[in-house]
Each structure stands twice: as structure tokens, then as C-alpha cells.
Design a protein around this motif. Structure first.
Motif, PDB file in Angstrom:
ATOM      1  N   LEU A  15      99.353  88.769 -27.038  1.00 55.41           N
ATOM      2  CA  LEU A  15     100.840  89.749 -26.463  1.00 55.41           C
ATOM      3  C   LEU A  15     100.999  89.490 -27.704  1.00 55.41           C
ATOM      4  CD1 LEU A  15     101.730  92.578 -25.225  1.00 55.41           C
ATOM      5  CD2 LEU A  15     103.334  90.172 -23.808  1.00 55.41           C
ATOM      6  N   ILE A  18     100.188  90.427 -30.293  1.00 55.91           N
ATOM      7  CA  ILE A  18     100.054  91.899 -31.269  1.00 55.91           C
ATOM      8  C   ILE A  18     101.498  92.439 -31.166  1.00 55.91           C
ATOM      9  CG2 ILE A  18     100.051  94.014 -29.557  1.00 55.91           C
ATOM     10  CD1 ILE A  18      97.979  93.086 -27.590  1.00 55.91           C
ATOM     11  N   ARG A  19     102.752  92.685 -30.666  1.00 52.39           N
ATOM     12  CA  ARG A  19     103.787  92.705 -30.779  1.00 52.39           C
ATOM     13  C   ARG A  19     103.978  91.938 -32.601  1.00 52.39           C
ATOM     14  NH1 ARG A  19     106.555  90.447 -25.194  1.00 52.39           N
ATOM     15  NH2 ARG A  19     106.898  92.218 -24.323  1.00 52.39           N
ATOM     16  N   MET A  22     102.534  94.757 -34.580  1.00 56.14           N
ATOM     17  CA  MET A  22     102.710  96.170 -35.221  1.00 56.14           C
ATOM     18  C   MET A  22     104.287  96.488 -34.910  1.00 56.14           C
ATOM     19  SD  MET A  22     101.519  97.463 -30.818  1.00 56.14           S
ATOM     20  CE  MET A  22     101.641  99.238 -31.267  1.00 56.14           C
ATOM     21  N   ASP A  28     104.965 100.789 -31.931  1.00 54.86           N
ATOM     22  CA  ASP A  28     105.325 100.966 -30.721  1.00 54.86           C
ATOM     23  C   ASP A  28     104.886 100.206 -29.964  1.00 54.86           C
ATOM     24  OD1 ASP A  28     107.702 101.187 -29.073  1.00 54.86           O
ATOM     25  OD2 ASP A  28     107.176 103.347 -28.764  1.00 54.86           O
ATOM     26  N   LEU A  29     105.147  99.185 -29.449  1.00 55.22           N
ATOM     27  CA  LEU A  29     103.950  98.715 -28.231  1.00 55.22           C
ATOM     28  C   LEU A  29     103.897  99.848 -26.913  1.00 55.22           C
ATOM     29  CD1 LEU A  29     101.314  96.315 -26.937  1.00 55.22           C
ATOM     30  CD2 LEU A  29     103.555  95.660 -26.168  1.00 55.22           C
ATOM     31  N   ASN A  30     104.788  99.940 -26.463  1.00 57.51           N
ATOM     32  CA  ASN A  30     105.176 101.237 -25.393  1.00 57.51           C
ATOM     33  C   ASN A  30     104.283 102.331 -25.868  1.00 57.51           C
ATOM     34  OD1 ASN A  30     106.083  99.302 -23.778  1.00 57.51           O
ATOM     35  ND2 ASN A  30     108.440  99.561 -24.052  1.00 57.51           N
ATOM     36  N   GLU A  32     102.518 103.597 -28.001  1.00 59.21           N
ATOM     37  CA  GLU A  32     100.696 103.425 -27.995  1.00 59.21           C
ATOM     38  C   GLU A  32     100.081 102.721 -26.627  1.00 59.21           C
ATOM     39  OE1 GLU A  32      98.209 102.826 -30.272  1.00 59.21           O
ATOM     40  OE2 GLU A  32      99.886 102.981 -31.890  1.00 59.21           O
TER      41      GLU A  32
END
Length: 67
Positions: A15, A18-19, A22, A28-30, A32
């Protein structure tokens, strides 16, 4: 439409990676995750059910705009 909170367990190192990556791409994770959930919804929920849900959402939005 009422929203729910979804909790997902995921490897913390992955995670973080990923952050990190990104962020470099201004992603933006949310956003996506929302997009992927929408794809799952469209893939698995029959179109007649989706139409029914959308018509109910439209009806609720109209009620709120009248007040």
C-alpha cells in the motif's frame, strides 16, 4: 444516495508503494478505487437492477430539491 465505508485489508508495504508511485503521477487512490468498484458493479449487477437503483436515486434527488 447514501454512501458506505468499505474496509479492505492489504499488505502495508504494498500500500505504501502504491501511494508513493501514485503520488508521483498525481493519481488519487480513492478515485481509482471508486472507479474499480463501479466497474465491478457494472460487471456483476444485472442492468435491470442497476436501472431500478438509478431510478430510486433520481427520485430521492428530486425529493430533496423540492424542499
Amino acid at each position: 444516495m447514501r454512501k458506505e465505508t468499505l474496509t479492505v485489508r492489504f499488505n502495508s508495504e504494498k500500500l505504501q508503494a502504491i501511494r508513493q508511485y501514485m503520488r508521483k503521477k498525481d493519481a488519487d487512490l480513492n478515485g481509482e478505487l471508486d472507479s474499480e468498484l463501479q466497474k465491478l458493479y457494472e460487471k456483476y449487477v444485472p442492468s435491470a437492477v442497476r436501472e431500478y437503483i438509478e431510478s430510486r436515486d433520481f427520485g430521492e434527488a428530486a425529493k430533496h430539491s423540492e424542499t
